[in-house]
Design a protein around this motif. Structure first.
Motif, PDB file in Angstrom:
ATOM      1  N   GLU A  67      27.537 -24.415 -34.896  1.00 39.47           N
ATOM      2  CA  GLU A  67      26.539 -25.015 -35.805  1.00 39.47           C
ATOM      3  C   GLU A  67      27.226 -25.956 -36.795  1.00 39.47           C
ATOM      4  O   GLU A  67      26.678 -27.002 -37.149  1.00 39.47           O
ATOM      5  CB  GLU A  67      25.711 -23.956 -36.540  1.00 39.47           C
ATOM      6  CG  GLU A  67      25.018 -22.899 -35.668  1.00 39.47           C
ATOM      7  CD  GLU A  67      23.997 -23.411 -34.645  1.00 39.47           C
ATOM      8  OE1 GLU A  67      23.933 -24.625 -34.378  1.00 39.47           O
ATOM      9  OE2 GLU A  67      23.263 -22.566 -34.086  1.00 39.47           O
ATOM     10  N   HIS A  87      27.635 -29.118 -34.972  1.00 37.70           N
ATOM     11  CA  HIS A  87      26.369 -29.844 -34.830  1.00 37.70           C
ATOM     12  C   HIS A  87      26.039 -30.604 -36.105  1.00 37.70           C
ATOM     13  O   HIS A  87      25.613 -31.756 -36.073  1.00 37.70           O
ATOM     14  CB  HIS A  87      25.217 -28.882 -34.492  1.00 37.70           C
ATOM     15  CG  HIS A  87      25.422 -28.137 -33.205  1.00 37.70           C
ATOM     16  ND1 HIS A  87      24.662 -27.056 -32.841  1.00 37.70           N
ATOM     17  CD2 HIS A  87      26.310 -28.322 -32.205  1.00 37.70           C
ATOM     18  CE1 HIS A  87      25.078 -26.607 -31.667  1.00 37.70           C
ATOM     19  NE2 HIS A  87      26.086 -27.361 -31.266  1.00 37.70           N
ATOM     20  N   GLU A  92      23.205 -24.963 -27.688  1.00 36.71           N
ATOM     21  CA  GLU A  92      22.040 -24.162 -28.114  1.00 36.71           C
ATOM     22  C   GLU A  92      21.628 -23.202 -26.988  1.00 36.71           C
ATOM     23  O   GLU A  92      21.298 -22.044 -27.244  1.00 36.71           O
ATOM     24  CB  GLU A  92      20.863 -25.058 -28.526  1.00 36.71           C
ATOM     25  CG  GLU A  92      21.153 -26.091 -29.609  1.00 36.71           C
ATOM     26  CD  GLU A  92      21.647 -25.545 -30.942  1.00 36.71           C
ATOM     27  OE1 GLU A  92      21.889 -24.332 -31.079  1.00 36.71           O
ATOM     28  OE2 GLU A  92      21.829 -26.369 -31.862  1.00 36.71           O
ATOM     29  N   GLU A 150      20.075 -28.059 -38.672  1.00 34.36           N
ATOM     30  CA  GLU A 150      21.447 -27.567 -38.501  1.00 34.36           C
ATOM     31  C   GLU A 150      22.036 -27.126 -39.845  1.00 34.36           C
ATOM     32  O   GLU A 150      22.862 -26.221 -39.895  1.00 34.36           O
ATOM     33  CB  GLU A 150      22.344 -28.625 -37.856  1.00 34.36           C
ATOM     34  CG  GLU A 150      21.980 -28.988 -36.423  1.00 34.36           C
ATOM     35  CD  GLU A 150      22.162 -27.844 -35.420  1.00 34.36           C
ATOM     36  OE1 GLU A 150      22.834 -26.850 -35.733  1.00 34.36           O
ATOM     37  OE2 GLU A 150      21.595 -27.955 -34.320  1.00 34.36           O
ATOM     38  N   HIS A 186      25.117 -30.878 -27.262  1.00 38.21           N
ATOM     39  CA  HIS A 186      24.352 -30.193 -28.314  1.00 38.21           C
ATOM     40  C   HIS A 186      23.372 -29.202 -27.658  1.00 38.21           C
ATOM     41  O   HIS A 186      23.291 -28.037 -28.036  1.00 38.21           O
ATOM     42  CB  HIS A 186      23.610 -31.254 -29.145  1.00 38.21           C
ATOM     43  CG  HIS A 186      22.913 -30.714 -30.351  1.00 38.21           C
ATOM     44  ND1 HIS A 186      22.029 -31.462 -31.084  1.00 38.21           N
ATOM     45  CD2 HIS A 186      22.945 -29.500 -30.942  1.00 38.21           C
ATOM     46  CE1 HIS A 186      21.568 -30.738 -32.093  1.00 38.21           C
ATOM     47  NE2 HIS A 186      22.100 -29.541 -32.023  1.00 38.21           N
TER      48      HIS A 186
HETATM   49 FE   LIG Z   1      22.817 -26.085 -33.656  1.00 37.41          FE
END
Ligand SMILES: [Fe+2]
Ligand SMILES: [Fe+2]
Length: 262
Positions: free
Chosen positions: A157, A160, A61, A126, A57
């Motif tokens: 995204e 996520h 990012e 998210e 994760h």
């Molecule tokens: Fe994200």
């Protein structure tokens, strides 16, 4: 015309506006990357299987931050300092949402509740990221300069968000449903306010750069306030539901590289 598409087109077409937009986005992504990296390092022994997913994760990012910086570079622009009132990630942290940086800088392992707090914070933020990327994808997926970046970030995204749903459901089944519910609610209600404040601050800066009329700025501000009113009334609920995602284990495996994105 006043639409999300025309607004973003104006930002894309102006170097200074584009520079501010990408700098704010890159700053938020990089901070998210750092936070997740620290959380992965401090995961308690009982949740060890989660660590690679949290690392992934964070790596995603960080990658998004690099993509926004690459978009700037491609256009021959240097990033600018992120104005504090537009710093969404920092404002959330200051408001006590998610895990405090003080905790992340220390070297003590986190608790299970800390991990749940991280997941709840991510579930909410998210969702916002997914919706914003979906809007950009709708209008700019074919854009020659930013289209590819938008598609890559949007797909990440979505992953996520799926991951936070799945992991929070796992904790809920393990007896943490009440704590999850309280944390999600608190986080969503704070997020919608901060999102409103940041939107107003970004808009005020863009208005100056792009020379918008007072009437246009007032109309946009009214739109942001109306959106907040809607989210405060009912919209926040979409950020606190949990549903098993179609795509399971979305963050299992290494981060996908994005060599030719920007
Ligand atoms: Fe994200
Ligand atoms: Fe991101």
């Amino acid at each position: 015309m006043l639409s999300a598409r025309s607004l973003f087109q104006e930002i894309l077409d102006n170097d200074e506006a584009f520079r501010l937009f990408c700098s704010i986005a890159a700053g938020g992504e990089a901070q998210g990357g750092w936070e997740n990296g620290r959380i992965a390092a401090l995961v308690p022994a009982s949740e060890r299987e989660l660590a690679p997913k949290i690392s992934r994760h964070g790596a995603d990012e960080d990658k998004h931050g690099r993509i926004f910086n690459a978009l700037l570079k491609k256009r021959g622009l240097e990033p600018v300092a992120v104005p504090p009132e537009t710093d969404y990630t920092m404002l959330l942290e200051r408001r006590g949402i998610g895990l405090a940086h003080e905790k992340l800088k220390a070297d003590r392992p986190l608790t299970v509740r800390d991990v749940i707090t991280y997941l709840a914070h991510s579930r909410v933020t998210e969702q916002r990221a997914c919706e914003q990327m979906l809007m950009l994808r709708k209008y700019f997926a074919d854009h020659p300069d930013v289209g590819r970046a938008v598609l890559v970030i949007s797909r990440d995204e979505d992953n996520h968000l799926a991951y936070t749903h799945e992991e929070l459901l796992r904790f809920a089944a393990a007896g943490q449903a009440r704590f999850i519910h309280t944390t999600l609610r608190e986080c969503a209600l704070a997020e919608i306010r901060i999102h409103r404040d940041v939107s107003l601050a970004v808009m005020a800066r863009m208005a100056r750069i792009l020379g918008w009329s007072a009437a246009r700025s007032a109309l946009l501000a009214a739109g942001i306030h109306a959106m907040y009113a809607y989210e405060r009334l009912v919209g926040w609920r979409r950020m606190v539901t949990l549903e098993m995602p179609r795509r399971r284990n979305a963050l299992g495996g290494p981060a996908t590289p994005a060599p030719e994105v920007a």
